[in-house]
Design an enzyme around this catalytic site. Structure first.
Site, short mmCIF file in Angstrom:
data_model
loop_
_atom_site.label_atom_id
_atom_site.label_comp_id
_atom_site.label_asym_id
_atom_site.label_seq_id
_atom_site.Cartn_x
_atom_site.Cartn_y
_atom_site.Cartn_z
N ARG A 55 -44.57 0.24 -46.91
CA ARG A 55 -44.17 -0.52 -48.08
C ARG A 55 -43.53 0.33 -49.17
NH1 ARG A 55 -47.86 -2.89 -45.38
NH2 ARG A 55 -48.78 -0.83 -45.28
N THR A 56 -44.16 1.45 -49.50
CA THR A 56 -43.69 2.20 -50.67
C THR A 56 -42.29 2.76 -50.42
OG1 THR A 56 -45.99 2.79 -51.08
CG2 THR A 56 -44.32 4.05 -52.27
N LYS A 85 -41.60 25.10 -41.11
CA LYS A 85 -41.38 26.56 -40.99
C LYS A 85 -42.23 27.33 -41.99
CE LYS A 85 -36.54 25.67 -39.85
NZ LYS A 85 -35.16 25.83 -40.34
N ARG A 107 -44.18 11.60 -51.69
CA ARG A 107 -45.55 11.32 -51.23
C ARG A 107 -46.02 12.55 -50.48
NH1 ARG A 107 -47.82 6.02 -48.22
NH2 ARG A 107 -47.66 5.32 -50.37
N HIS A 141 -51.47 6.84 -57.28
CA HIS A 141 -50.34 6.11 -56.70
C HIS A 141 -49.89 5.14 -57.80
CE1 HIS A 141 -47.70 4.21 -54.00
NE2 HIS A 141 -48.50 3.90 -52.99
C1 NCD Z 1 -51.69 2.90 -50.04
C2 NCD Z 1 -51.55 4.41 -50.15
O1 NCD Z 1 -50.66 4.99 -49.51
O2 NCD Z 1 -52.31 4.97 -50.91
N1 NCD Z 1 -50.66 2.30 -49.31
C3 NCD Z 1 -49.59 1.80 -50.00
O3 NCD Z 1 -48.83 2.54 -50.57
N2 NCD Z 1 -49.47 0.47 -50.09
C4 NCD Z 1 -53.03 2.46 -49.57
C5 NCD Z 1 -53.57 3.06 -48.32
O4 NCD Z 1 -52.92 3.83 -47.63
O5 NCD Z 1 -54.70 2.73 -48.02
#
Ligand code: NCD
Length: 317
Positions: A55-56, A85, A107, A141
């Site tokens: 999703r993100t 590397k 991320r 997040h």
């Molecule tokens: C979340 C995350 O990556 O923290 N996912 C997301 O971005 N919707 C929740 C999760 O991974 O549990």
């Protein structure tokens, strides 16, 4: 955009919500999509994802595309970038930030990674590149929290005087932490945390809530807690972050939501989840009218587009 606390003023959030609503409406029609694409035309966004995402990554991409940005996206940077590397995150970010890019969405499995990226940018390319935290390990997040509060606002019409039950893996789950930080900006919020004791919310968060005057409690009895909730925010046990991953099923099944638990909710309450769901909510709940998690996920694109406009100081007409 590194942490939820950066949204200091609830008024900024409300502006973002209104702008996201407008963007969502405009994006539905071809004739209004073309002017939208001019808003950030020529801009470049990199997505550097060292951890899995559905999703993100896609909703940021779709949000940037909606506004005319070019997007270069690495879905598995941990395996396919020079990190393999042995390159440091600092060097990778220094190189990427030097490429006339406007935003880097990152991320990473390590808490604080987005802050480290921002430190590099501040030193070498100050005010040139926006670093956006799309999840840093057990840390935060913030854009998920943004879409979470946007969803509550859309579904319930308010963000104050709410009982919010937050359940699941509260120690490893970054979405819970960011959401609790963001909700602490509003008045009359009462948080109820539900989790196995070893996955309980950490002191950093609880101290922040105490300082902000937010009422919170920890509960273990789902049946007594669910009828009190305006919002139930459920999360998965983060198997990849458990000290002993073999305990995943036992921890997950300690708190489970199925049709029986849905009957305990007030008719006006909503069930949210950042997704992915991996067994902590039964599939038969997916189509329940109070299950809000697919609408919640769909709110990601417009609110992230609104955030991009905000970050670049572009006002909507
Ligand atoms: C979340 C995350 O990556 O923290 N996912 C997301 O971005 N919707 C929740 C999760 O991974 O549990």
């Amino acid at each position: 955009m590194l942490m939820a606390q950066q949204f200091r003023d609830p008024e900024i959030l409300l502006e973002l919500f209104r702008s996201a609503d407008k963007l969502a409406t405009l994006a539905e029609h071809h004739e209004t999509l073309t002017p939208l694409r001019r808003l950030l035309e020529g801009g470049i966004m990199y997505e550097v994802f060292y951890e899995p995402s559905t999703r993100t990554r896609f909703s940021f991409w779709a949000a940037a595309d909606m506004l005319g940005m070019h997007v270069c996206s690495s879905e598995s940077a941990g395996h396919f970038s020079s990190a393999v590397k042995g390159e440091t995150l600092e060097h990778t970010i220094r190189v990427l930030a030097g490429q006339r890019v406007n935003a880097i969405v990152i991320r990473h499995p390590e808490t604080g990674a987005a802050q480290r990226a921002a430190t590099v940018v501040d030193k070498y390319y100050p005010n040139k590149v926006a670093i956006i935290n799309a999840g840093d390990g057990r840390g935060q997040h913030p854009t998920q929290a943004l879409l979470d509060v946007y969803t509550i606002w859309k579904k319930l019409g308010r963000l104050d005087n709410l009982v919010v039950v937050i359940g699941g893996d509260l120690v490893n789950g970054r979405t819970c932490r960011s959401l609790a930080y963001l909700l602490s900006k509003f008045s009359g919020i009462r948080l109820v945390f539900v989790s196995p004791p070893e996955l309980a919310a950490g002191n950093d968060l609880l101290e922040h809530l105490n300082e902000s005057g937010i009422s919170w409690k920890m509960e273990t009895d789902l049946a007594s807690v669910l009828p009190t909730a305006d919002v139930v925010y459920w999360t998965r046990v983060q198997r990849e972050r458990l000290a002993d991953p073999s305990r995943f099923v036992e921890l997950r099944d300690a708190f489970h939501i199925g049709s029986k638990e849905m009957l305990l909710l007030k008719p006006s309450a909503i069930l949210m989840h950042p997704l992915p769901i991996v067994g902590e909510i039964s599939p038969e709940v997916d189509d329940h009218p109070q299950a809000a998690y697919f609408d919640q996920a769909n709110n990601g694109q417009p609110i992230r587009a609104a955030l991009l406009l905000h970050v670049f100081g572009i006002a909507m007409q």
